[in-house]
Structures are given as C-alpha cells and as structure tokens.
Motif scaffolding. Structure first.
Motif, PDB file in Angstrom:
ATOM      1  N   VAL A 196       0.810  -1.221   0.000  1.00  0.00           N
ATOM      2  CA  VAL A 196       0.000   0.000   0.000  1.00  0.00           C
ATOM      3  C   VAL A 196       0.841   1.268   0.000  1.00  0.00           C
ATOM      4  N   TRP A 197       2.153   1.133   0.154  1.00  0.00           N
ATOM      5  CA  TRP A 197       3.000   2.317   0.067  1.00  0.00           C
ATOM      6  C   TRP A 197       2.984   2.854  -1.356  1.00  0.00           C
ATOM      7  N   ASP A 198       3.133   4.172  -1.484  1.00  0.00           N
ATOM      8  CA  ASP A 198       3.363   4.692  -2.827  1.00  0.00           C
ATOM      9  C   ASP A 198       4.872   4.774  -3.062  1.00  0.00           C
ATOM     10  N   ALA A 199       5.246   5.039  -4.293  1.00  0.00           N
ATOM     11  CA  ALA A 199       6.660   4.992  -4.668  1.00  0.00           C
ATOM     12  C   ALA A 199       7.506   6.011  -3.906  1.00  0.00           C
ATOM     13  N   THR A 200       6.897   7.135  -3.519  1.00  0.00           N
ATOM     14  CA  THR A 200       7.669   8.152  -2.793  1.00  0.00           C
ATOM     15  C   THR A 200       8.062   7.667  -1.400  1.00  0.00           C
ATOM     16  N   GLN A 201       7.235   6.803  -0.807  1.00  0.00           N
ATOM     17  CA  GLN A 201       7.591   6.242   0.499  1.00  0.00           C
ATOM     18  C   GLN A 201       8.775   5.280   0.369  1.00  0.00           C
ATOM     19  N   VAL A 202       8.832   4.561  -0.738  1.00  0.00           N
ATOM     20  CA  VAL A 202       9.986   3.696  -1.000  1.00  0.00           C
ATOM     21  C   VAL A 202      11.240   4.561  -1.141  1.00  0.00           C
ATOM     22  N   ARG A 203      11.097   5.637  -1.885  1.00  0.00           N
ATOM     23  CA  ARG A 203      12.219   6.577  -2.059  1.00  0.00           C
ATOM     24  C   ARG A 203      12.714   7.090  -0.706  1.00  0.00           C
ATOM     25  N   ASP A 204      11.780   7.485   0.168  1.00  0.00           N
ATOM     26  CA  ASP A 204      12.153   8.049   1.471  1.00  0.00           C
ATOM     27  C   ASP A 204      12.841   7.011   2.348  1.00  0.00           C
ATOM     28  N   LEU A 205      12.416   5.738   2.239  1.00  0.00           N
ATOM     29  CA  LEU A 205      13.056   4.673   3.013  1.00  0.00           C
ATOM     30  C   LEU A 205      14.515   4.529   2.587  1.00  0.00           C
ATOM     31  N   LYS A 223      21.364   7.771   4.596  1.00  0.00           N
ATOM     32  CA  LYS A 223      21.858   8.772   5.551  1.00  0.00           C
ATOM     33  C   LYS A 223      22.116   8.189   6.941  1.00  0.00           C
ATOM     34  N   GLY A 224      21.812   6.907   7.113  1.00  0.00           N
ATOM     35  CA  GLY A 224      22.055   6.272   8.404  1.00  0.00           C
ATOM     36  C   GLY A 224      20.998   6.547   9.445  1.00  0.00           C
ATOM     37  N   TYR A 225      19.802   6.944   8.997  1.00  0.00           N
ATOM     38  CA  TYR A 225      18.709   7.197   9.935  1.00  0.00           C
ATOM     39  C   TYR A 225      18.053   5.860  10.341  1.00  0.00           C
ATOM     40  N   ALA A 247      15.638   6.025  -8.494  1.00  0.00           N
ATOM     41  CA  ALA A 247      16.825   6.615  -9.117  1.00  0.00           C
ATOM     42  C   ALA A 247      17.677   7.328  -8.057  1.00  0.00           C
ATOM     43  N   PHE A 248      18.965   7.514  -8.391  1.00  0.00           N
ATOM     44  CA  PHE A 248      19.901   8.158  -7.460  1.00  0.00           C
ATOM     45  C   PHE A 248      20.767   9.154  -8.220  1.00  0.00           C
ATOM     46  N   HIS A 249      20.915  10.342  -7.627  1.00  0.00           N
ATOM     47  CA  HIS A 249      21.766  11.381  -8.210  1.00  0.00           C
ATOM     48  C   HIS A 249      23.062  11.435  -7.391  1.00  0.00           C
ATOM     49  N   PRO A 250      24.170  10.903  -7.903  1.00  0.00           N
ATOM     50  CA  PRO A 250      25.407  10.814  -7.125  1.00  0.00           C
ATOM     51  C   PRO A 250      25.970  12.163  -6.668  1.00  0.00           C
ATOM     52  N   ILE A 251      25.787  13.197  -7.453  1.00  0.00           N
ATOM     53  CA  ILE A 251      26.345  14.499  -7.089  1.00  0.00           C
ATOM     54  C   ILE A 251      25.499  15.173  -6.016  1.00  0.00           C
ATOM     55  N   LYS A 252      24.172  15.165  -6.210  1.00  0.00           N
ATOM     56  CA  LYS A 252      23.275  15.765  -5.211  1.00  0.00           C
ATOM     57  C   LYS A 252      23.007  14.816  -4.041  1.00  0.00           C
ATOM     58  N   GLN A 253      23.414  13.556  -4.205  1.00  0.00           N
ATOM     59  CA  GLN A 253      23.132  12.502  -3.214  1.00  0.00           C
ATOM     60  C   GLN A 253      21.634  12.511  -2.867  1.00  0.00           C
ATOM     61  N   GLN A 254      20.852  12.388  -3.913  1.00  0.00           N
ATOM     62  CA  GLN A 254      19.402  12.512  -3.798  1.00  0.00           C
ATOM     63  C   GLN A 254      18.718  11.319  -4.471  1.00  0.00           C
ATOM     64  N   ILE A 302      24.199   0.577   1.342  1.00  0.00           N
ATOM     65  CA  ILE A 302      22.827   0.441   1.864  1.00  0.00           C
ATOM     66  C   ILE A 302      22.543  -1.013   2.219  1.00  0.00           C
ATOM     67  N   ALA A 303      23.020  -1.932   1.383  1.00  0.00           N
ATOM     68  CA  ALA A 303      22.778  -3.361   1.628  1.00  0.00           C
ATOM     69  C   ALA A 303      23.467  -3.837   2.901  1.00  0.00           C
ATOM     70  N   LYS A 304      24.470  -3.075   3.370  1.00  0.00           N
ATOM     71  CA  LYS A 304      25.201  -3.457   4.582  1.00  0.00           C
ATOM     72  C   LYS A 304      24.620  -2.802   5.840  1.00  0.00           C
ATOM     73  N   LYS A 305      23.674  -1.879   5.647  1.00  0.00           N
ATOM     74  CA  LYS A 305      23.062  -1.215   6.803  1.00  0.00           C
ATOM     75  C   LYS A 305      22.254  -2.237   7.597  1.00  0.00           C
ATOM     76  N   GLN A 306      22.129  -1.970   8.893  1.00  0.00           N
ATOM     77  CA  GLN A 306      21.478  -2.952   9.770  1.00  0.00           C
ATOM     78  C   GLN A 306      20.059  -2.526  10.141  1.00  0.00           C
ATOM     79  N   VAL A 307      19.230  -3.538  10.278  1.00  0.00           N
ATOM     80  CA  VAL A 307      17.842  -3.344  10.695  1.00  0.00           C
ATOM     81  C   VAL A 307      17.588  -4.262  11.883  1.00  0.00           C
ATOM     82  N   GLY A 308      16.883  -3.746  12.876  1.00  0.00           N
ATOM     83  CA  GLY A 308      16.569  -4.560  14.051  1.00  0.00           C
ATOM     84  C   GLY A 308      15.376  -5.470  13.814  1.00  0.00           C
ATOM     85  N   LEU A 309      15.499  -6.725  14.248  1.00  0.00           N
ATOM     86  CA  LEU A 309      14.407  -7.692  14.109  1.00  0.00           C
ATOM     87  C   LEU A 309      14.077  -8.271  15.475  1.00  0.00           C
ATOM     88  N   ILE A 310      12.861  -8.031  15.936  1.00  0.00           N
ATOM     89  CA  ILE A 310      12.388  -8.604  17.198  1.00  0.00           C
ATOM     90  C   ILE A 310      11.753  -9.952  16.878  1.00  0.00           C
TER      91      ILE A 310
END
Length: 598
Positions: free
Chosen positions: A35-44, A50-52, A111-118, A175-183
């Motif tokens: 049910v997410w829209d594509a912009t939510q995927v982008r924000d994730l 950014k390590g958030y 998509a990813f913009h390497p210069i703007k890091q966006q 990004i693939a090396k970033k960690q996610v917590g799993l309960i």
C-alpha cells in the motif's frame, strides 16, 4: 519476573533479504497488498543512505513441528510488522515486482543522483538525464559491480569528478550493509501476548487483528497449501467488492486462475449485490464456526500452528487436519448456490441493503447457521425459516453487541444439538417473552438515531409487507431505502427546534418515516395538523396538494403501515410527547407481528 520471551537481533539488509528469499522469514505474496506509494519507498532508501533509523521489524516464529518420521521441522518466522518496509526493499534493492493496492504486479524503480546525493522515483525526465542512475537495484544487489557502475556513469558525465562519483556510489552500495533490528517472538507466546507486544511497539501503526495473524499463519504454511488458500480468501473478498477485478486476476495470476478455487468464485463477475460483501475476517469467522464449532480466531491460529489443546504440544497432523477442514469450509463459503441462497433469505426478511445491517456478526452467524444446517441435510424450507428468525432475533436483542466472539462460540456449538428448531424456541422463550414485546422493546425504541438496529428492523418489516412510503400512493418503502435522504421527520425538525426541543428529542426513532423527498419538501416545517389537513381535504374531493393519496381508506392504510395513530392528523407540537409514546407501542407491535411471520 518473567523470562524474556523474545530476541532482538540486528541483521544487515542483504542478510535479511536473503532470509526472505530462502523462506526462513515468510512474507506471503499477498499477505497484504503493497500500500506504500513509490515516494515512500524513495524516502526509506534516503533514510538508510543517511544512516537514519527505520524502525524495528517484528517476526513471530512458527512452532517447531514433529514430523511422522520423528524429525523436527523448524518453524519459519512470520513477519507481523514491517511487511511494507521489507517489500519496499525487495522492490528497490532486489528489483522484484510487488502487488499493489489494485492487485497488479508492478515494478518500482528508484533513481539516485550521485552528485546531489538525492533519491527520486524514476520518471521519463530522469531516464533522459544522464546525471541520474535510473535504477539502483542492479548496483545495490551486486548484479552490477561498483567499478562498472562508476565507469559507465563517468562516461555519461565526463565533466564530473571521478572521486566524487565513486564516493557517492560506494555509499549507495553500502545500503545493503546497513542494519535493521528484528524482534523475534517465541513460538509459544499466546496470541493475546503477541498482540499486546505489537501494540506497545507499534502504537502509530495499523493494529493487527486475530484474523490478520490467522491469515499470516495460513499464507506462511507452504506444506499445507496455505498460500493458495490465502489467495482464495483474499481474491473472493476483493471480487465481491469489485466484480470487474476478475479479468485482472486472470491476467496477473494465471496459476490461480487454473485452480478449483477460481472456478468456484467465477460467478462473482456478474454479482453486483452489496448486501453481504465479506472481509477475510468474516470468511474466517464463518468457516471456523461451521467447520470447527469454535468462535475465537485465536484458537484458529493455534490449530493452524498444530497446537494440541490437551497436551499443549505441537503436532503436524493437527496442522494438516486444520488446513484441510478450513479449505473445505472456504469452498462451501464461496459456493455460488450457498452464497446466493443465503443472501436471498436475508432479503426475504426485508433486509435488502447493506446499510440496513448494523451487525456484521449477526450476518456472519446467520451464514454459518445456514451452512451448518445445510451440512446436516435439514429441509431447505426449514433452513430458511430458522436462519431468517435467528438473524432478526440477533438484531432485536443485540446478541452480538457485547463479547461477540464468545457469543458466537456459544451459539455455534448449539448447532451440534439434534434439532436447532428446539434451540431457537428455547432462546425465543427466554429472550422474546411477552414482557419483551410489550415493555422491553417499547422502551428500547426510545432512542434517537437512524443508525440504530431497531429502526432498520422496523423498516425491514415495512419492506416485507410491501408498504408504501408515508403519503405515497405508488412508491414503496423498498424503493426509498436506497436513498437515506428519504428518511424524514413526521414532526418536522425545524418546528420542534423552534419550540426548544433538542437533538435527542426531535431525532427519535419514533419520529422517523420513509417519505419521498418531494413530499417532505412540501411539508416543510408545518405541524402535522396542518399538512395532514391537505391530505384529508384531497381525500374528500379536493385538489392534490401533498402526495397522491385521494381516498380515506388509502390514507388510513398508509397511516397504519407507518404505525401512526389515527389522531396524528390533528396533532400539534404540544402533542409530540404523546405521539412518541403511542407510536413506539404501535411500532413494537408491528415488529412483533413481523417476527412471528418470518
């Protein structure tokens, strides 16, 4: 202090997705549409870059099940919170298609913009702009090497600094090396505890019901055909709401279109009736009731897990039996003959529209009762009478307005008695006594709201008797029900407000009647003694001024059909309290006669 019943682990995203690919973590294909829209995927993706923190995932491990050969099958983990995030990662990182809200398989490209890091959702403009990496999936999932990606990007953007490009794309790969917590919740936690943990951790999320847990258990069990059963339930419910979905279903899920389940539900393509459009909760409740004689969906979750209620152990044979019974029950539920005959029975009681049914569990139990009696081979005419009466009794008495699951379970177990007619008679004697009809129901009608179930029982009684709208010569109440705007005040609201009456006084059930809008507009804020004077005059040969009734006997029949005392034609606002008392008594008597006619 209690022992810790869960584990909290950190997983790299690539490891987490590997567990999903290998089936160790079950995310059923349509556990819930994405049910997410594509912009939510982008924000994730942006947060991960950014390590958030992106929040914890919650998984509930299925119990280890002992197999016939003595071996133990390790239970999978079922993702009960975080499906949208993990599905977003499989779409953006692995490049897999997802099933969207319209049940269509779509590909989401980030998509990813390497210069703007966006990050951005890929569109035509981005595809034509060499400054963007139009799809991050090949790079983040290691399908493309970092070296090749840097070289290709540099060739397309020769004026940009190579070191900056490499740093940005290297960070993207990480990004693939970033960690996610799993309960990870223990398998032996009961459903109530799991639900409580979910609520405490995920206060802002959508609460999961017991039906959600049951559907997750169903979809995760590939050995017992769970994914197919889950699809059958989901697709039936969606088709019931949107018959036009059938052609899409054939297109995007041809494998399911070749199953017996699909053949059983094809009839829905021509079904436009909305009286009973069940959710998956409704399907599970009805099926669990008829097949297992139980009402608590927490018990269904346990049985699907293989729980032996006596030994407290888990046994694969219990799981297999539970899935087989549930599958058979679902087939009976979706069967065209069963479903349409049941809907016809409810309509024959005067409940012709979904808006009239204020208790979904009353409807669910009535269908469970219908299916159960049919299984027992009870005569069809007798089945119809018993189902009609029990359904209306349930609404009259608010049978499922309290602890609905417990009441459902108590009632469904009575199906095991040799003659359900005697069960109904026993309940009627206890709950529909003479005192109920003469006093209890009259008092219960002292309420304001057109949403109240008793108002709709009264309307159903009028529909079943083919009564016409108030002051209508030809238009039936049945025809007016489709438009809630045709419920009008007998003593006009403006008139009562002008005399200081409050909301709860002028909106009394006993002050409502189905009336054509044109008639109501002509009445305006007139007192009954004024507008009925016009009707009486036209019955004595005068010109038609209000409605089409022009004979005294027609007027008297119309007043009786709406339970209006004959004196209403001369009543003023001062008579309003007396009118309510009289009309409630007349409405209660009409409902009594209606019930006895079912």
């Amino acid at each position: 202090m209690g022992a810790q019943r869960y584990a909290v682990n950190q997983y790299m995203i690539e490891s987490l997705l590997a567990k999903v690919r290998e089936g160790e973590i079950a995310i059923p294909e349509i556990q819930r549409p994405f049910v997410w829209d594509a912009t939510q995927v982008r924000d994730l993706l942006d947060s991960l870059y950014k390590g958030y923190p992106v929040g914890y995932l919650i998984a509930w491990r299925n119990p280890d099940v002992k197999l016939k050969d003595g071996k133990v099958a390790l239970g999978k983990m079922i993702l009960i919170d975080g499906q949208q995030r993990v599905t977003a990662l499989t779409a953006a990182v692995l490049g897999q298609q997802v099933v969207n809200k319209e049940y269509r398989k779509v590909r989401i490209r980030i998509a990813f913009h390497p210069i703007k890091q966006q990050f951005e959702v890929t569109n035509t403009a981005i595809e034509n702009d060499p400054a963007w990496v139009t799809d991050i999936a090949p790079l983040v999932s290691n399908q493309m090497s970092l070296l090749k990606a840097c070289r290709e990007y540099g060739q397309a953007n020769p004026d940009l600094d190579e070191d900056t490009i490499e740093q940005s794309l290297s960070a993207l790969v990480q990004i693939a090396k970033k960690q996610v917590g799993l309960i990870e919740l223990d398998h032996d936690l009961d459903l109530e505890t799991v639900t409580e943990i979910f609520i405490r951790i995920n206060r802002k999320g959508t609460p999961l019901s017991q039906a959600d847990f049951a559907m997750s258990k169903i979809a995760a069990d590939t050995r017992c055909g769970g994914p197919l059963l889950r699809k059958a339930i989901d697709y039936f419910c969606h088709l019931a709401m949107e018959p036009g979905f059938l052609s899409q279903l054939v297109e995007f899920d041809p494998d399911f279109a070749g199953t017996e389940y699909f053949q059983q539900m094809r009839w829905l393509k021509n079904d436009n009736d909305t009286l009973y459009d069940p959710s998956y909760t409704d399907v599970l409740r009805v099926t669990f009731g008829t097949e297992f004689r139980r009402g608590k969906l927490a018990d269904l979750v346990s049985l699907l897990s293989g729980r032996n209620f006596v030994t407290k152990q888990f046994d694969e044979s219990i799981t297999k039996e539970a899935f087989a019974k549930l599958g058979n029950g679902v087939q009976r539920f979706i069967n065209e003959t069963n479903f349409q005959r049941f809907v016809s029975i409810i309509k024959s009681a005067g409940f012709i529209a979904n808006s009239m049914v204020r208790s979904q569990n009353a409807l669910n139990f009535a269908y469970a009762l219908y299916l159960g009696l049919r299984q027992q081979g009870v005569d069809e005419a007798k089945v119809e009478r018993l189902v009609r009466r029990w359904f209306v009794l349930s609404i009259l008495t608010g049978r499922f307005s309290g602890a609905a699951e417990s009441q459902f379970e108590r009632d469904i177990r009575m199906l095991d008695e040799p003659d359900f007619a005697s069960v109904l008679e026993r309940v009627e004697q206890a709950e529909l006594s003479d005192a109920f009809w003469r006093f209890g129901l009259v008092q219960a009608l002292d309420v304001s709201s057109t949403n109240h179930p008793l108002f709709w029982v009264f309307v159903a009684a009028q529909i079943k008797a083919n009564h016409k709208g108030l002051l209508s010569r030809d238009v039936l109440v049945r025809e007016l029900v489709g438009n809630l705007g045709d419920v009008h005040h007998i003593f006009p609201r403006k008139l009562l407000k002008s005399k200081g009456k409050g909301h709860s006084e002028y909106n009394q059930i006993a002050n409502y009647a189905y009336t054509q809008d044109a008639i109501n507009i002509k009445i305006g804020s007139k007192s009954p003694h004024l507008y009925f004077a016009d009707v009486v005059a036209q019955c004595e040969g005068g010109p038609l001024k209000l409605g089409g009734i022009d004979h005294a006997d027609e007027l008297q029949a119309n007043l009786a059909a709406h339970c209006l005392p004959p004196e209403v034609v001369s009543m003023t606002v001062e008579d309003y309290p007396q009118f309510l008392v009289q009309r409630r008594a007349l409405m209660a008597e009409k409902i009594r006669r209606y019930y006895l006619s079912l």
